[in-house]
Enzyme design. Structure first.
Site, PDB file in Angstrom:
ATOM      1  N   LYS A 117       0.806  -1.225   0.000  1.00  0.00           N
ATOM      2  CA  LYS A 117       0.000   0.000   0.000  1.00  0.00           C
ATOM      3  C   LYS A 117       0.840   1.277   0.000  1.00  0.00           C
ATOM      4  O   LYS A 117       0.430   2.308  -0.510  1.00  0.00           O
ATOM      5  CB  LYS A 117      -0.952  -0.005   1.191  1.00  0.00           C
ATOM      6  CG  LYS A 117      -2.054  -1.039   1.016  1.00  0.00           C
ATOM      7  CD  LYS A 117      -3.255  -0.714   1.873  1.00  0.00           C
ATOM      8  CE  LYS A 117      -4.433  -1.599   1.488  1.00  0.00           C
ATOM      9  NZ  LYS A 117      -4.227  -3.008   1.864  1.00  0.00           N
ATOM     10  N   SER A 124       1.616  -9.918  -0.960  1.00  0.00           N
ATOM     11  CA  SER A 124       1.226  -8.507  -0.789  1.00  0.00           C
ATOM     12  C   SER A 124       1.553  -7.921   0.571  1.00  0.00           C
ATOM     13  O   SER A 124       1.794  -6.725   0.693  1.00  0.00           O
ATOM     14  CB  SER A 124      -0.263  -8.344  -1.084  1.00  0.00           C
ATOM     15  OG  SER A 124      -1.045  -9.163  -0.240  1.00  0.00           O
ATOM     16  N   GLU A 150      -9.865   6.734   3.748  1.00  0.00           N
ATOM     17  CA  GLU A 150     -10.758   5.775   4.383  1.00  0.00           C
ATOM     18  C   GLU A 150      -9.936   4.540   4.707  1.00  0.00           C
ATOM     19  O   GLU A 150      -8.924   4.282   4.043  1.00  0.00           O
ATOM     20  CB  GLU A 150     -11.905   5.400   3.436  1.00  0.00           C
ATOM     21  CG  GLU A 150     -11.598   4.293   2.407  1.00  0.00           C
ATOM     22  CD  GLU A 150     -10.512   4.632   1.396  1.00  0.00           C
ATOM     23  OE1 GLU A 150     -10.261   5.822   1.159  1.00  0.00           O
ATOM     24  OE2 GLU A 150      -9.904   3.685   0.848  1.00  0.00           O
TER      25      GLU A 150
END
Ligand SMILES: *Cc1c(COP(=O)(O)O)cnc(C)c1O
Length: 401
Positions: free
Chosen positions: A94, A382, A116
């Site tokens: 991310k 990930s 968010e």
């Protein structure tokens, strides 16, 4: 390849085939237009690229290794490489996107960031880059998620972010997203909204995919070093909104020899009513500013998704992926909560790597596929599993506690 036949880019209106676009309230039009008309010029400007690349390298820790997983390969009778996004700063892919967007926000003169978050991973990545740049950060998070994800709430607060509890609706991610959109409408000039996946109105899906595409850019170079060829036979990734998958697929999308495999969360099972496997269960609809596939009732109400992993617990999927599904460019599989748990333990015991629960879904479908020894399979790892340790202990090892 960048022509109109490319799977990489949406058309000028933000459509990937029939999916995408920008379905936004009139009051957001100015903000989204400002982004749309500027984002490509800004992110390909040499000064931006230099700063982006430097931060990816020195701050996030890129390039992440492409690791040949010998014991996992033996277990599945093939050759498996793990792309180690789990080794990025903050523990997942991310950060690639939040670094890109904080630099973009700076170029647009924005002094305030909103985001968010569901599990808190995107909130932490956003709070991190806001601290890095000294920018005010407000993160919207459902009250239920705040209770479930207290370590990440503490991280965001320590990093200086304000965590705003959302008490509307089901008090989870989609309600937090609605609140963030409301905030943006009320702060049209000074605020940038950092969306955490390849979802939202155009240009977000394209912008986030471009920032995450560094994953497949590196895979090509690293695979060439290791095998003499840039192309694997398979690339596999889990899909929540779809950003790590988009980044892993990106530079292979137009290489038809590369089989792309996206893995959704089946939750308690596809037919259980407690699932998050959007392509298997969803229909076209509009959520959070774009047209895509969406889990919904007969009369179009968004249904509550379920997955043991908070990062895959989303009722939609990015429009790029909806198009890959519809055109059958990618194969969409799913793994249940239980299968993901087992796959996480398998990787831990075979390779000494504890994956995030999200990532474990991608690993779980190795059992559903038949590979040959000549295949070269790349799996996007990930994120790391530290955040999921409590779940792993509770679900799998009650006697060992
Ligand atoms: C957030 C997250 C995901 C899901 O998001 P995508 O946008 O689909 O990548 C997957 N894995 C990890 C580790 C995450 O933190």
């Amino acid at each position: 390849m960048t022509g109109s036949n490319s799977y990489q880019h949406p058309n000028e209106h933000g459509y990937y085939g029939p999916f995408g676009g920008a379905y936004i309230p009139e009051m957001l039009h100015r903000n989204v237009e400002e982004l749309r008309t500027n984002y490509l010029d800004i992110i390909y400007e040499p000064g931006f690229q230099k700063e982006f690349r430097e931060l990816l390298k020195d701050y996030a820790g890129r390039p992440t290794p492409l690791y040949f997983a010998k014991r996992l390969s033996d277990r599945y009778h093939t050759t498996i490489y793990l792309k180690r996004e789990d080794l990025c700063h903050t523990g997942a892919h991310k950060i690639n996107n939040t670094i890109g967007q904080i630099l973009l926000a700076g170029r647009l003169g924005k002094t305030r960031i909103i985001a968010e978050t569901g599990a808190g991973q995107h909130g932490v990545a956003t709070a991190t880059v806001c601290a890095l740049k000294g920018v005010e950060c407000v993160v919207y998070m459902g009250e239920k998620d705040i209770e479930r994800q207290s370590p990440n709430v503490a991280r965001m607060k320590m990093l200086g972010a304000t965590v705003m509890p959302v008490i509307s609706g089901s008090k989870t991610l989609k309600d937090a997203t609605n609140e963030a959109i409301r905030d943006w409408i009320n702060h049209p000039s000074d605020t940038h909204y950092i969306i955490g996946s390849v979802v939202g109105p155009h240009p977000y899906p394209d912008m986030v995919a471009r920032f995450q595409s560094v994953i497949s850019e590196e895979i090509r170079i690293q695979l060439k070093e290791k095998t003499g060829s840039e192309l694997p036979t398979h690339v596999m990734a889990c899909v929540g909104g779809g950003s790590n998958a988009a980044g892993s697929f990106y530079h292979f999308l137009d290489e038809s020899s590369v089989q792309l495999i996206a893995v959704e969360a089946a939750g308690l099972g596809l037919d259980s009513g407690h699932s998050a496997a959007t392509t298997q269960l969803g229909k076209p609809g509009i959520l959070h500013g774009s047209k895509s596939l969406l889990m919904q009732t007969e009369d179009g109400q968004v249904t509550e998704p379920h997955s043991i992993s908070a990062g895959l617990d989303y009722p939609g999927i990015g429009p790029l992926h909806a198009n890959l599904f519809k055109t059958v460019r990618a194969k969409f599989l799913s793994a249940t909560d239980q299968e993901a748990l087992e796959a996480a333990f398998e990787l831990a015991r075979l390779e000494g790597i504890i994956p995030a629960l999200e990532t474990a879904h991608a690993l779980a479908v190795l059992k559903q596929l038949n590979f040959s020894m000549d295949d070269k399979v790349v799996i996007c790892l990930s994120g790391r599993g530290d955040k999921d340790l409590a779940t792993y202990m509770k679900e799998m090892m009650p006697d060992n506690l």
